[in-house]
Design a protein around this motif. Structure first.
Motif, short mmCIF file in Angstrom:
data_model
loop_
_atom_site.label_atom_id
_atom_site.label_comp_id
_atom_site.label_asym_id
_atom_site.label_seq_id
_atom_site.Cartn_x
_atom_site.Cartn_y
_atom_site.Cartn_z
N ALA A 124 0.84 -1.21 0.00
CA ALA A 124 0.00 0.00 0.00
C ALA A 124 0.87 1.25 0.00
O ALA A 124 0.53 2.25 -0.64
CB ALA A 124 -0.93 0.00 1.21
N ALA A 125 2.01 1.19 0.71
CA ALA A 125 2.92 2.33 0.70
C ALA A 125 3.50 2.56 -0.69
O ALA A 125 3.70 3.72 -1.11
CB ALA A 125 4.04 2.10 1.71
N VAL A 126 3.75 1.44 -1.44
CA VAL A 126 4.23 1.60 -2.82
C VAL A 126 3.18 2.32 -3.66
O VAL A 126 3.48 3.21 -4.46
CB VAL A 126 4.59 0.22 -3.41
CG1 VAL A 126 4.86 0.33 -4.91
CG2 VAL A 126 5.80 -0.36 -2.70
N GLU A 127 1.89 1.88 -3.51
CA GLU A 127 0.82 2.56 -4.26
C GLU A 127 0.77 4.04 -3.91
O GLU A 127 0.68 4.89 -4.80
CB GLU A 127 -0.52 1.89 -3.92
CG GLU A 127 -0.63 0.44 -4.35
CD GLU A 127 -1.97 -0.14 -3.92
OE1 GLU A 127 -2.89 0.65 -3.65
OE2 GLU A 127 -2.10 -1.37 -3.86
N GLU A 128 0.82 4.33 -2.61
CA GLU A 128 0.72 5.73 -2.20
C GLU A 128 1.93 6.53 -2.68
O GLU A 128 1.80 7.68 -3.11
CB GLU A 128 0.63 5.80 -0.67
CG GLU A 128 0.50 7.22 -0.11
CD GLU A 128 -0.74 7.91 -0.61
OE1 GLU A 128 -0.72 9.16 -0.71
OE2 GLU A 128 -1.74 7.22 -0.91
N ARG A 129 3.11 5.88 -2.64
CA ARG A 129 4.32 6.59 -3.09
C ARG A 129 4.24 6.89 -4.58
O ARG A 129 4.58 8.00 -5.02
CB ARG A 129 5.55 5.73 -2.78
CG ARG A 129 6.87 6.34 -3.25
CD ARG A 129 7.09 7.70 -2.65
NE ARG A 129 8.35 8.28 -3.07
CZ ARG A 129 8.67 9.54 -2.91
NH1 ARG A 129 7.81 10.38 -2.34
NH2 ARG A 129 9.85 10.00 -3.30
N LEU A 130 3.77 5.90 -5.38
CA LEU A 130 3.63 6.15 -6.82
C LEU A 130 2.57 7.23 -7.07
O LEU A 130 2.75 8.09 -7.95
CB LEU A 130 3.26 4.85 -7.53
CG LEU A 130 4.39 3.80 -7.65
CD1 LEU A 130 3.85 2.52 -8.23
CD2 LEU A 130 5.53 4.34 -8.52
N ALA A 131 1.46 7.18 -6.31
CA ALA A 131 0.44 8.22 -6.48
C ALA A 131 1.01 9.58 -6.11
O ALA A 131 0.73 10.60 -6.77
CB ALA A 131 -0.78 7.89 -5.63
N GLU A 132 1.82 9.62 -5.04
CA GLU A 132 2.43 10.89 -4.65
C GLU A 132 3.40 11.39 -5.72
O GLU A 132 3.43 12.59 -6.04
CB GLU A 132 3.16 10.69 -3.32
CG GLU A 132 3.81 11.95 -2.77
CD GLU A 132 4.51 11.70 -1.46
OE1 GLU A 132 5.21 12.62 -0.98
OE2 GLU A 132 4.35 10.59 -0.91
N LEU A 133 4.20 10.46 -6.29
CA LEU A 133 5.11 10.86 -7.37
C LEU A 133 4.33 11.36 -8.58
O LEU A 133 4.74 12.32 -9.24
CB LEU A 133 6.00 9.67 -7.75
CG LEU A 133 7.02 9.22 -6.70
CD1 LEU A 133 7.75 7.97 -7.18
CD2 LEU A 133 8.02 10.34 -6.41
N ARG A 134 3.19 10.68 -8.87
CA ARG A 134 2.38 11.12 -10.01
C ARG A 134 1.83 12.53 -9.76
O ARG A 134 1.87 13.39 -10.66
CB ARG A 134 1.22 10.14 -10.24
CG ARG A 134 0.30 10.55 -11.40
CD ARG A 134 -0.91 9.65 -11.48
NE ARG A 134 -1.68 9.68 -10.25
CZ ARG A 134 -2.51 10.67 -9.92
NH1 ARG A 134 -2.66 11.71 -10.72
NH2 ARG A 134 -3.18 10.63 -8.79
N ARG A 135 1.33 12.76 -8.54
CA ARG A 135 0.80 14.09 -8.25
C ARG A 135 1.89 15.15 -8.32
O ARG A 135 1.68 16.25 -8.83
CB ARG A 135 0.15 14.10 -6.86
CG ARG A 135 -1.14 13.31 -6.77
CD ARG A 135 -1.85 13.59 -5.46
NE ARG A 135 -1.08 13.13 -4.31
CZ ARG A 135 -1.19 11.92 -3.77
NH1 ARG A 135 -2.03 11.04 -4.30
NH2 ARG A 135 -0.47 11.59 -2.70
N GLY A 136 3.08 14.79 -7.81
CA GLY A 136 4.18 15.76 -7.88
C GLY A 136 4.59 16.05 -9.31
O GLY A 136 4.80 17.20 -9.70
N ALA A 137 4.72 14.98 -10.13
CA ALA A 137 5.10 15.20 -11.54
C ALA A 137 4.02 15.96 -12.28
O ALA A 137 4.31 16.85 -13.10
CB ALA A 137 5.35 13.84 -12.21
#
Length: 1002
Positions: A188-201
């Motif tokens: 779940a942390a991987v999902e959240e981290r990828l979502a956070e990276l997507r939002r940042g990008a």
């Protein structure tokens, strides 16, 4: 992990110490934990969980709940002790929760902190203490067991109700349970981290696009009219093609701006030519106008000069006569000065003669000088007599001083004798005063030491009397709360017994025709029981239980308040009693004692404050005694010396009186005679000097008259008076000269300007018109400034457009890698979140991992489910999407009799039980492997066997009995009566008013 022995003291419903021997129960492999509802079967499992994890299962760990038994006496502490073998080590863990215990001294309670102890049994059989730290013990047990508390409660304490809900739950609920057991938080942390990276990008891409759009707007503003010729971009931030549209528009704007720059340069050249011609015309008109005005002014100045010519001639003549009179001025000033001196001397002579005697009014200077010398000689003769008179006056003053000092010394001797006569009495009184002050200081210290304890006792007595009423009220409240608790508990137990007697009617009310009975399993219900008189339902029982719990809480609060009030009362009574062992004093008695001590202390302190003053008074008196003795002795010596001095002064006084009488004559004194002679000498000297001064002034006046007449004749004047009338001052002569010079300078300037040829020729031309030329020139200047401003604006616009275009190109190049990164991260985030089109089943990453675990659990559960269902049912994992929701955590059951696959929610009550039991056992196996293969030798299954028929119950028990193949022991928690016949090894929990107890039935 194998459990050996459990000891419970004042825990839950167990009021006394109870011991459970798991070794004896486990020898049969399968044992039963039974007892009536509410007796405390589940509390035994809670104690096991509390010993291992310092907390009970989550549903029973409610805020404000206490683990202490309400049946336990005050002096018995709550404690749980568990002996177990885990990881090849024999351990004993003991835990006590935070609880109130009676104070060792006095009444009331005090809070005791939670305690934990861990011991290990060595090879020789002795126990060795390992730790008393909560944290260290928790970390040690968690490492050995390999499971968290949630995993332990699901794997070792198998709650059938939870797994029945798990079978009927949707994918989201299953995901929450599996996530706690298998700890998939990292996915779940991987999902959240990828979502956070997507939002940042995405934010960086939008920020870059907004920056490019902002530059496009600045290009439009900088382009001005040229920007209107290029169409604005219609692409929004984040959409493709934005950079190309902005670059295209920037190029079109730059091209149009350069065209406007060329036009502005042509306009400026024409404006410069027109401005140059207008400026030359304006200069010519201004010059002609200046010359014409100059010539007209010259004519006006010539006319004014001729009008002032007579005045110029008069000033010139007057100045010449004044310069001739200047040669007579020194003689005039000398004559006036001589006249003033003669008048002053004549006035001085008149004043001096008025002071002389009448017979000397007409005396000359020689006669007056002779009289002055005679009186001066007589005055010199009086100097010796004047000194004798002054000496006689000083002797008189000295005699007065000696008499005054004699009277003062006599008075000092009388006062000193009187003071010395009382010296012994004064010294005795001062010493007595010092002794009394010292005794008062000692008394004040003693009273201060008695006053402070007395005041504390008085305050304590007042608090004691005030708390007496509080103690009585607290006793009444506690008694009332205890009675209410007993009544509520009796009523609740009565309702529970009445409900149990009528439970058949309650179960009969839930029967449905054609569906199996939850008790006997039959689908036919020929004679269901009916409700009897006073039938009690679940709601009434729960309401009575709630009233009982409220009463118990009120009793506990009242008991705690009573203990606190008692403690404060006892403390106050002890302080009020002090060291006195007799009856406790009253407030009035202590108040009287405090007032008496305070008054005595105040008086003693007042007397003690005079110690220093008394010592100072004695010191001052002794110093004064010594000083008075010394003064009396000195006074006697001065009296003797003064008598001899007075006799010598008397002899000098007689001699000086004879000398003074001879010198003063008829005057009152020598000084009076000397003063009279001094005045006569001064008058005669002043009169002689005045006569000589008057004669000299008259001679100088005559000489000045002669010199003035001679100077006036030489200057051309008939008389000195005429020269004085013509005389002018220096300022008046300068003014005349300035007026003459100004007229001559003006005449020369007018002559020069009338000789100018260009001004005369300009005057012959038509009048000039500079205003019209200025208007034409101003218009040309304005047009030139506008053209120059337009050219500068066009140049600045082109430069700004070039700069902004370069920035746009830089931003586009910089944004390229950012956009590529965003597209890559967005694809990964969408894939793991299940929102991407590439993820056909819309399965999240965490769900994908949990689906693999669920598939393992279903496979492990099927091995036991087929045996329990005689080979009919099989559990399978399904990743199909249902109702448009995401897939991944579906659970189906395959019916071998029909060959169909259906959802587990369609299972009947009995089928749901053994399916959930198989699922629980399969989950225990998978979680055990996940935890590192920790061996679980003791399992507990809680409730659910009442829904099985005899055949199914036998099959389930066979499956459970097969667990002994691995040397496991299984404890079944149930109140089903038929199990007591089938399972010989039992642990019975009985309840009564004094708390529950455990009994081994082996």
């Amino acid at each position: 992990m194998r459990l050996h022995r459990l000891t419970l003291t004042a825990f839950g419903p167990f009021g006394a110490t109870q011991e459970v021997d798991f070794d004896a129960l486990s020898s049969a492999g399968l044992f039963l934990l039974h007892g009536p509802t509410g007796a405390g079967k589940t509390s035994v499992l809670d104690a096991v969980c509390y010993a291992l994890y310092a907390a009970v299962p989550g549903a029973r760990q409610s805020p404000g709940a206490t683990l202490r038994s309400d049946h336990a006496p005050e002096g018995l502490s709550t404690e749980v002790q568990l002996e177990l073998t885990v990881g090849g080590r024999r351990l004993e863990v003991t835990r006590s929760p935070a609880q109130l215990r009676p104070k060792k001294r006095g009444d009331g309670f005090t809070q005791e902190k939670a305690q934990s102890r861990l011991r290990e049994r060595g090879p020789e059989g002795g126990w060795k203490a390992l730790s008393k730290s909560h944290q260290e013990i928790g970390e040690e047990l968690a490492q050995l067991i390999g499971m968290s508390r949630d995993q332990f409660c699901q794997v070792v304490l198998l709650p059938q109700g939870d797994f029945a809900r798990f079978l009927r739950a949707d994918a989201e609920a299953r995901g929450k349970l599996l996530g706690r057991l298998f700890d998939t938080r990292r996915f779940a942390a991987v999902e959240e981290r990828l979502a956070e990276l997507r939002r940042g990008a995405e934010a960086r891409v939008k920020a870059g696009d907004e920056q490019i759009l902002a530059l496009a707007q600045r290009i439009a503003q900088a382009g001005g009219p040229a920007a209107t010729e290029a169409a604005p971009p219609t692409v929004r931030p984040g959409e493709p093609g934005l950079a190309e549209a902005v670059l295209e528009r920037a190029a079109l704007t730059r091209s149009a701006a350069r065209e406007h720059l060329a036009i502005a340069a042509t306009v400026l050249a024409g404006a410069e030519d027109r401005q140059l011609a207008a400026r030359r015309s304006l200069e010519a008109e201004r010059e002609r106008d200046r010359l014409q005005q100059r010539y007209a002014e010259t004519l006006r100045r010539a006319e004014a000069l001729e009008e002032r010519r007579p005045e110029h001639d008069a000033c010139q003549e007057r100045l010449e006569r004044a310069r001739k009179a200047d040669r007579v001025a020194p003689a005039l000033e000398l004559r006036e000065e001589a006249e003033r001196a003669y008048r002053a001397a004549s006035d001085g002579l008149d004043r001096a003669r008025a002071l002389l005697p009448p017979e000397l009014a007409g005396a000359g200077s020689d006669q007056l000088a002779g009289l002055e010398r005679r009186f001066q000689q007589e005055l010199y003769a009086l100097d010796a007599a004047r000194e004798a008179e002054e000496r006689s006056a000083r002797i008189a003053e000295e005699r007065v001083r000696l008499n005054r000092e004699a009277r003062a010394d006599e008075e000092l001797i009388r006062d000193t004798d009187a003071w010395l006569a009382d010296w012994d009495t004064t010294r005795t009184a001062l010493k007595a005063r010092i002794d009394a002050a010292q005794e008062a200081a000692t008394r004040a210290e003693q009273l201060a030491g008695q006053l402070a304890p007395a005041r504390r006792r008085l305050d304590a007595a007042r608090r004691r009397d005030a708390l007496a009423t509080d103690v009585q009220q607290a006793e009444k409240r506690f008694a009332a709360a205890r009675e209410q608790e007993l009544d509520a508990r009796t009523f609740s137990l009565d309702l529970r017994e009445r409900r149990l007697r009528g439970i058949a009617a309650e179960l009969a009310a839930e029967l449905v025709a054609g569906e199996p009975c939850a008790v006997c399993g039959s689908a036919e219900h020929p004679a269901p029981a009916g409700p009897g008189d006073g039938q009690v339902d679940r709601a009434a029982e729960e309401k009575a239980l709630a009233v009982q719990r409220s009463a118990e809480e009120a009793r506990a609060r009242a008991e705690q308040e009573r203990g606190l009030v008692r403690e404060r009362y006892a403390t106050a009574e002890t302080e009020a009693r002090g060291d006195d062992t007799s009856a406790p004093p009253t407030v009035a008695e202590l108040g009287t004692l405090v007032d008496r001590l305070a008054d005595e202390h105040t008086e003693a302190h007042r007397l003690a404050a005079g110690t220093h003053a008394a010592r100072e008074a004695l010191t001052v008196a002794e110093r004064e005694h010594a000083g008075r003795l010394e003064q009396r002795q000195e006074a006697h010596g001065r009296i003797s010396a003064r008598t001899a001095a007075r006799e010598a002064l008397d002899r000098d006084q007689i001699r000086l009186a004879e000398q003074i009488a001879a010198a003063r004559g008829e005057s009152a004194s020598v000084a009076a005679r000397a003063g009279e002679l001094t005045r006569r000498v001064a008058l005669l000297a002043e009169a002689a000097e005045a006569v000589r001064a008057e004669q000299d002034a008259d001679r100088r006046r005559k000489e000045a008259d002669d010199r003035l007449s001679d100077a006036a004749f030489k200057a051309g004047f008939d008389t000195p008076r005429a020269a004085a009338a013509t005389l002018l001052g220096a300022a008046a002569q300068r003014d005349l000269q300035h007026r003459i010079d100004a007229w001559q300078a003006e005449a020369a300037a007018v002559a020069d300007r009338r000789a100018e040829r260009d001004a005369r020729e300009a005057a012959e031309l038509p009048p000039a018109r500079p205003e019209r030329a200025e208007s034409v020139h101003a218009t040309a200047e304005w047009l030139l400034r506008e053209a120059a401003s337009g050219l500068v604006t066009a140049r600045d616009r082109c430069a700004e457009l070039d700069r902004l275009s370069r920035r746009v190109v830089e931003e586009v190049r910089r944004l390229g890698p950012v956009r590529e990164e965003y597209e890559r991260v967005a694809r990964l985030a969408g894939l793991t979140a299940g929102t991407s089109a590439d993820n056909e089943r819309r399965m999240r990453l965490e769900s994908y991992v949990l689906a693999a675990r669920l598939e393992q659990v279903a496979a492990a559960a099927t091995a036991r489910l087929q045996r329990m269902s005689s080979g009919r049912y099989t559990l399978v994992h399904s990743d199909a999407r249902t109702g448009g929701r995401r897939a991944g955590l579906g659970l189906h059951v395959v019916d071998a009799w029909t060959g169909s696959e259906r959802d587990t929610a369609t299972l009947s009550g009995g089928e749901t039980f053994f399916a959930s039991l198989a699922l629980a056992l399969g989950l225990a196996d998978v979680v055990t492997e996940e935890a590192g293969g920790v061996r679980l030798d003791t399992l507990f299954i809680d409730e659910g066997f009442g829904s099985l028929d005899d055949q199914t119950l036998d099959e389930v028990l066979d499956v459970l009995d097969s667990l002994r193949e691995r040397d496991r022991s299984v404890g079944i928690v149930s109140h089903v009566a038929d199990l007591r016949r089938r399972i010989p090894a039992r642990l019975e929990v009985a309840k009564d008013r004094h708390g529950s107890t455990v009994h081994h039935r082996l």
